[in-house]
Motif scaffolding. Structure first.
Motif, PDB file in Angstrom:
ATOM      1  N   LEU A   1     -11.511   4.473  -0.603  1.00  0.00           N
ATOM      2  CA  LEU A   1     -10.272   3.646  -1.621  1.00  0.00           C
ATOM      3  C   LEU A   1     -10.183   2.359  -1.142  1.00  0.00           C
ATOM      4  O   LEU A   1      -9.701   1.929   0.289  1.00  0.00           O
ATOM      5  CB  LEU A   1      -9.003   4.284  -1.588  1.00  0.00           C
ATOM      6  CG  LEU A   1      -7.900   3.834  -2.423  1.00  0.00           C
ATOM      7  CD1 LEU A   1      -8.350   3.698  -3.935  1.00  0.00           C
ATOM      8  CD2 LEU A   1      -6.666   4.359  -2.237  1.00  0.00           C
ATOM      9  N   GLU A   2     -10.578   1.321  -1.771  1.00  0.00           N
ATOM     10  CA  GLU A   2     -10.287  -0.083  -1.661  1.00  0.00           C
ATOM     11  C   GLU A   2      -9.113  -0.457  -2.440  1.00  0.00           C
ATOM     12  O   GLU A   2      -9.014  -0.408  -3.636  1.00  0.00           O
ATOM     13  CB  GLU A   2     -11.402  -1.070  -1.528  1.00  0.00           C
ATOM     14  CG  GLU A   2     -12.566  -0.526  -1.093  1.00  0.00           C
ATOM     15  CD  GLU A   2     -12.623  -0.223   0.531  1.00  0.00           C
ATOM     16  OE1 GLU A   2     -11.992  -0.977   0.948  1.00  0.00           O
ATOM     17  OE2 GLU A   2     -13.462   0.470   0.955  1.00  0.00           O
ATOM     18  N   TYR A   3      -7.863  -0.947  -1.718  1.00  0.00           N
ATOM     19  CA  TYR A   3      -6.866  -1.116  -2.537  1.00  0.00           C
ATOM     20  C   TYR A   3      -6.610  -2.561  -2.376  1.00  0.00           C
ATOM     21  O   TYR A   3      -6.229  -3.320  -1.195  1.00  0.00           O
ATOM     22  CB  TYR A   3      -5.580  -0.365  -1.981  1.00  0.00           C
ATOM     23  CG  TYR A   3      -4.407  -0.328  -2.953  1.00  0.00           C
ATOM     24  CD1 TYR A   3      -4.554   0.315  -4.029  1.00  0.00           C
ATOM     25  CD2 TYR A   3      -3.268  -1.038  -2.914  1.00  0.00           C
ATOM     26  CE1 TYR A   3      -3.367   0.405  -4.672  1.00  0.00           C
ATOM     27  CE2 TYR A   3      -2.254  -0.846  -3.566  1.00  0.00           C
ATOM     28  CZ  TYR A   3      -2.383  -0.164  -4.751  1.00  0.00           C
ATOM     29  OH  TYR A   3      -1.258   0.045  -5.582  1.00  0.00           O
ATOM     30  N   PHE A   4      -6.816  -3.384  -3.319  1.00  0.00           N
ATOM     31  CA  PHE A   4      -6.615  -4.863  -3.673  1.00  0.00           C
ATOM     32  C   PHE A   4      -5.002  -5.374  -3.891  1.00  0.00           C
ATOM     33  O   PHE A   4      -4.547  -4.741  -4.814  1.00  0.00           O
ATOM     34  CB  PHE A   4      -7.428  -5.671  -4.553  1.00  0.00           C
ATOM     35  CG  PHE A   4      -8.858  -5.204  -4.331  1.00  0.00           C
ATOM     36  CD1 PHE A   4      -9.659  -5.983  -3.472  1.00  0.00           C
ATOM     37  CD2 PHE A   4      -9.314  -3.883  -4.996  1.00  0.00           C
ATOM     38  CE1 PHE A   4     -11.147  -5.415  -3.548  1.00  0.00           C
ATOM     39  CE2 PHE A   4     -10.639  -3.572  -4.680  1.00  0.00           C
ATOM     40  CZ  PHE A   4     -11.503  -4.431  -3.993  1.00  0.00           C
ATOM     41  N   VAL A   5      -4.484  -6.118  -3.083  1.00  0.00           N
ATOM     42  CA  VAL A   5      -2.985  -6.395  -2.960  1.00  0.00           C
ATOM     43  C   VAL A   5      -2.888  -8.086  -2.670  1.00  0.00           C
ATOM     44  O   VAL A   5      -3.736  -8.687  -2.251  1.00  0.00           O
ATOM     45  CB  VAL A   5      -2.330  -5.798  -1.909  1.00  0.00           C
ATOM     46  CG1 VAL A   5      -2.617  -4.348  -2.159  1.00  0.00           C
ATOM     47  CG2 VAL A   5      -2.544  -6.275  -0.498  1.00  0.00           C
ATOM     48  N   PRO A   6      -1.838  -8.434  -3.440  1.00  0.00           N
ATOM     49  CA  PRO A   6      -1.371  -9.993  -3.194  1.00  0.00           C
ATOM     50  C   PRO A   6      -1.107 -10.083  -1.701  1.00  0.00           C
ATOM     51  O   PRO A   6      -0.634  -9.189  -0.865  1.00  0.00           O
ATOM     52  CB  PRO A   6       0.116 -10.192  -3.789  1.00  0.00           C
ATOM     53  CG  PRO A   6      -0.015  -9.105  -4.831  1.00  0.00           C
ATOM     54  CD  PRO A   6      -1.035  -7.909  -4.351  1.00  0.00           C
ATOM     55  N   PRO A   7      -1.625 -11.340  -1.134  1.00  0.00           N
ATOM     56  CA  PRO A   7      -1.555 -11.359   0.311  1.00  0.00           C
ATOM     57  C   PRO A   7       0.054 -11.343   0.839  1.00  0.00           C
ATOM     58  O   PRO A   7      -0.010 -10.649   2.063  1.00  0.00           O
ATOM     59  CB  PRO A   7      -1.800 -12.836   0.741  1.00  0.00           C
ATOM     60  CG  PRO A   7      -2.741 -13.156  -0.683  1.00  0.00           C
ATOM     61  CD  PRO A   7      -2.299 -12.286  -1.797  1.00  0.00           C
ATOM     62  N   TRP A   8       1.019 -11.556   0.145  1.00  0.00           N
ATOM     63  CA  TRP A   8       2.239 -11.534   0.697  1.00  0.00           C
ATOM     64  C   TRP A   8       2.669  -9.984   0.794  1.00  0.00           C
ATOM     65  O   TRP A   8       3.825  -9.473   1.437  1.00  0.00           O
ATOM     66  CB  TRP A   8       3.371 -12.266  -0.286  1.00  0.00           C
ATOM     67  CG  TRP A   8       3.201 -12.282  -1.562  1.00  0.00           C
ATOM     68  CD1 TRP A   8       3.910 -11.443  -2.274  1.00  0.00           C
ATOM     69  CD2 TRP A   8       2.404 -12.942  -2.415  1.00  0.00           C
ATOM     70  NE1 TRP A   8       3.642 -11.385  -3.624  1.00  0.00           N
ATOM     71  CE2 TRP A   8       2.518 -12.431  -3.801  1.00  0.00           C
ATOM     72  CE3 TRP A   8       1.286 -13.727  -2.217  1.00  0.00           C
ATOM     73  CZ2 TRP A   8       2.087 -12.787  -5.033  1.00  0.00           C
ATOM     74  CZ3 TRP A   8       0.654 -14.399  -3.551  1.00  0.00           C
ATOM     75  CH2 TRP A   8       0.901 -13.912  -4.537  1.00  0.00           C
ATOM     76  N   GLU A   9       1.880  -9.208   0.061  1.00  0.00           N
ATOM     77  CA  GLU A   9       2.640  -7.635   0.058  1.00  0.00           C
ATOM     78  C   GLU A   9       1.208  -6.864   0.786  1.00  0.00           C
ATOM     79  O   GLU A   9       1.691  -5.647   0.902  1.00  0.00           O
ATOM     80  CB  GLU A   9       2.171  -7.107  -1.365  1.00  0.00           C
ATOM     81  CG  GLU A   9       3.205  -7.823  -2.497  1.00  0.00           C
ATOM     82  CD  GLU A   9       3.092  -7.162  -3.720  1.00  0.00           C
ATOM     83  OE1 GLU A   9       2.558  -6.344  -4.073  1.00  0.00           O
ATOM     84  OE2 GLU A   9       3.799  -7.905  -4.750  1.00  0.00           O
ATOM     85  N   SER A  10       0.576  -7.473   1.643  1.00  0.00           N
ATOM     86  CA  SER A  10      -0.464  -6.530   2.294  1.00  0.00           C
ATOM     87  C   SER A  10       0.120  -5.816   3.458  1.00  0.00           C
ATOM     88  O   SER A  10      -0.219  -4.487   3.544  1.00  0.00           O
ATOM     89  CB  SER A  10      -1.465  -7.609   2.798  1.00  0.00           C
ATOM     90  OG  SER A  10      -0.866  -8.562   3.825  1.00  0.00           O
ATOM     91  N   SER A  11       1.059  -6.314   4.038  1.00  0.00           N
ATOM     92  CA  SER A  11       1.815  -5.568   5.268  1.00  0.00           C
ATOM     93  C   SER A  11       2.427  -4.325   4.579  1.00  0.00           C
ATOM     94  O   SER A  11       2.307  -3.030   5.192  1.00  0.00           O
ATOM     95  CB  SER A  11       2.696  -6.380   6.308  1.00  0.00           C
ATOM     96  OG  SER A  11       1.908  -7.392   6.826  1.00  0.00           O
ATOM     97  N   TYR A  12       3.130  -4.440   3.403  1.00  0.00           N
ATOM     98  CA  TYR A  12       3.907  -3.250   3.125  1.00  0.00           C
ATOM     99  C   TYR A  12       3.037  -2.205   2.318  1.00  0.00           C
ATOM    100  O   TYR A  12       3.146  -1.137   2.724  1.00  0.00           O
ATOM    101  CB  TYR A  12       4.636  -3.813   1.825  1.00  0.00           C
ATOM    102  CG  TYR A  12       5.136  -2.609   0.939  1.00  0.00           C
ATOM    103  CD1 TYR A  12       6.025  -1.868   1.178  1.00  0.00           C
ATOM    104  CD2 TYR A  12       4.391  -2.226  -0.163  1.00  0.00           C
ATOM    105  CE1 TYR A  12       6.520  -0.665   0.576  1.00  0.00           C
ATOM    106  CE2 TYR A  12       4.800  -1.177  -0.906  1.00  0.00           C
ATOM    107  CZ  TYR A  12       5.638  -0.575  -0.599  1.00  0.00           C
ATOM    108  OH  TYR A  12       6.366   0.864  -1.561  1.00  0.00           O
TER     109      TYR A  12
END
Length: 576
Positions: free
Chosen positions: A313-324
């Motif tokens: 699974l590759e889950y694409f996220v906004p950079p500012w949410e990546s740690s969450y």
């Protein structure tokens, strides 16, 4: 049961009952390859279906994909696999065994007092006495002529004066000083880089050299070997490097690879999914399928093989949410493994240390299972940052960023989980363009199957010894229900067919167990392959329409009308 016997007992069961077969066994077999028998194919499919249901069907933010196994050279050049996907390789000059030096053990030295001093011996373990004699000859005639060597049965001993360990972080190499048969001569020195051959403790090794982990092939109507021959003949005698460069240039246009991971197929289709599905981060793309790696060591049956299947699974996220999201998927994936486990204590998580991380990774966690030989990775959850999309964008000139008309914090992120100062502000300009970060979950299906087989494998003591009960989770079990006539007579088989047919219409994998064996033995046969329920049809069933359901783990039995069997088993499958 001890570790090695337990492993052998499981492999014996897998072959005897139809989970696993050595591939091409009647032709002598193929090293590291296994075929999945009727039960193994079902177990593997059930694990994959549970993962797909969890990853795709039960979520609104993930879609599926199925990409090509044959992968162009340019894709894997952009991803870094062509240049970086290698392991160091060392060969033992005695056993010819090939291994990774970073996984190899240190030298074992036996020290015994002798004449007020220490006598140093380096034991080398051969498989048997005959091979030990051959190795002694090789050592004495080719590797270190004149060194003191002795043998006892299958153990060879090098007599040493001292061992100098290599200095970590410097170019100072280690050395082993071996005694000579002529005590008046200086000792013989051999290089020691801090490791020896696994299993034999042999210090006689080749230099480390790169080993390509990818399987290369060619899409070309002309045999590539012919091109190699023609190119070699057309070049006058010169250096190997020059000829190799010319051959690579000729073959490059038709060169392809069997993919080493499914992830790159997702990354090169990211923009297609974004466009066709109208997705916006955070969203995921799931894929399951075969990958291929030219592994140096093939070990522990299906734990490490050149051909394997991945659930990714590759889950694409906004950079500012990546740690969450990295933290979110760490918890989610570990919980998924425990959902089907009998013994959760044998599963654990382990964070990678800084020196283990891939150069592009901002964090990585392994989910591990305690196999008989030790803890082994079954899944990795990694924060890959924006490395992959940016690499493919640079290589192709395609824009793989996301245009966000209204950036902010995703609705699915709890309040306070993200530092608001990292989120783009109105004064940053609209729209906001960014390359999504990726959180990856990569699970090995073959290893999943092996882990759950060990987790389910239970020896039940009996008066005459013991028997095996495979306590697989009902949704993973290859056979869900066995319908058993007390005696395989025609007057019972009609009702047996009705019960089995009703279950099969519910897509419950059901078998009819009509062998002429005692009912207890037939129960035990299905306990051994993990069947959660057995339904027995007896002569009373013909009269009153009632049958007996036996539960595998508790052994409890209940009498119900045959029409109720379908609903009872369906409900238990959906609630377990």
């Amino acid at each position: 049961m001890a570790s090695a016997p337990r492993f052998r007992a499981l492999l014996d069961l897998c072959k005897r009952r139809g989970f696993l077969f050595p591939s091409a066994e009647i032709h002598g077999g193929l090293r590291g390859a296994y075929d999945y028998g009727p039960l193994g194919a079902e177990l593997k499919r059930n694990i994959a279906n549970e993962w797909w249901s969890y990853s795709v069907y039960q979520r609104s933010d993930v879609v599926g994909l199925d990409t090509s196994i044959i992968t162009p050279h340019n894709v894997l050049k952009a991803s870094g696999h062509v240049d970086e996907f290698t392991d160091a390789l060392v060969d033992c000059l005695l056993s010819k065994e090939r291994f990774r030096p970073d996984k190899a053990p240190k030298l074992t030295v036996v020290e015994t007092p002798k004449d007020g001093d220490l006598d140093l011996k380096i034991p080398i373990m051969a498989p048997d006495k005959t091979i030990a004699k051959q190795w002694v000859t090789t050592i004495a005639e080719q590797l270190v002529p004149g060194a003191v060597v002795s043998r006892h049965k299958s153990d060879i001993f090098l007599h040493a004066e001292r061992v100098v360990e290599p200095v970590e972080g410097s170019n100072a190499e280690g050395k082993i000083f071996l005694k000579r048969t002529d005590p008046n001569m200086q000792p013989i020195t051999i290089s020691y880089n801090g490791y020896v051959a696994p299993g034999s403790n042999s210090p006689f090794l080749t230099a480390s050299r790169p080993f390509d982990l990818m399987f290369k092939t060619f899409l070309d109507p002309i045999d590539p070997i012919d091109r190699v021959i023609q190119t070699t003949l057309s070049h006058p005698p010169s250096s190997t490097t020059t000829v190799r460069s010319a051959v690579d240039t000729v073959l490059r246009p038709s060169m392809v690879y069997l993919r080493p991971e499914t992830a790159q197929g997702v990354f090169i289709n990211y923009h297609n999914v974004l466009r066709t599905m109208k997705s916006r981060p955070p969203f995921g793309i799931a894929q399951m399928g075969k990958s291929f790696r030219n592994e140096i060591r093939l070990e522990h049956a299906i734990f490490r093989t050149p051909e394997f299947e991945q659930l990714e699974l590759e889950y694409f996220v906004p950079p500012w949410e990546s740690s969450y999201w990295f933290g979110y998927w760490r918890q989610e994936r570990f919980a998924w493994w425990l959902r089907y486990a009998n013994d959760p204590a044998r599963f654990r998580t382990r964070d990678h240390t800084s020196d283990e991380l891939a150069h592009y990774a901002q964090g990585c966690m392994d989910i591990e299972y305690e196999f008989p030989w030790g803890w082994g990775e079954v899944e990795g959850v990694a924060h890959r940052g924006d490395y992959d999309l940016k690499q493919h964008a640079r290589a192709t000139g395609e824009r793989l960023d996301f245009v966000d008309e209204s950036p902010g914090v995703s609705e699915s992120v709890p309040a306070g989980a993200i530092a608001l100062e990292t989120v783009p502000k109105m004064e940053d300009g609209w729209p906001v363009r960014y390359v999504p970060h990726v959180v990856e979950s990569s699970c090995g299906l073959n290893r999943s199957m092996l882990a759950y087989l060990f987790d389910a494998f239970d020896e039940v003591p009996e008066e005459t010894g013991s028997r095996i009960v495979m306590r697989l989770h009902p949704r993973l079990a290859p056979v869900k229900c066995a319908v058993i006539p007390l005696i395989p007579r025609p007057e019972l088989m009609e009702l047996v067919g009705l019960v089995a047919g009703s279950l099969r219409r519910e897509r419950v994998n059901t078998v009819v167990e009509a062998q002429n064996l005692k009912i207890g033995k037939r129960y035990y046969r299905h306990d051994e392959i993990g069947t959660p329920w057995c339904v027995t049809v007896d002569f009373e069933s013909v009269k009153d329409g009632k049958v007996t359901i036996r539960e595998r783990d508790s052994g409890e039995q209940m009498r119900v009308r045959w029409e109720e069997v379908r609903e009872i088993i369906r409900d238990r499958l959906n609630t377990d």
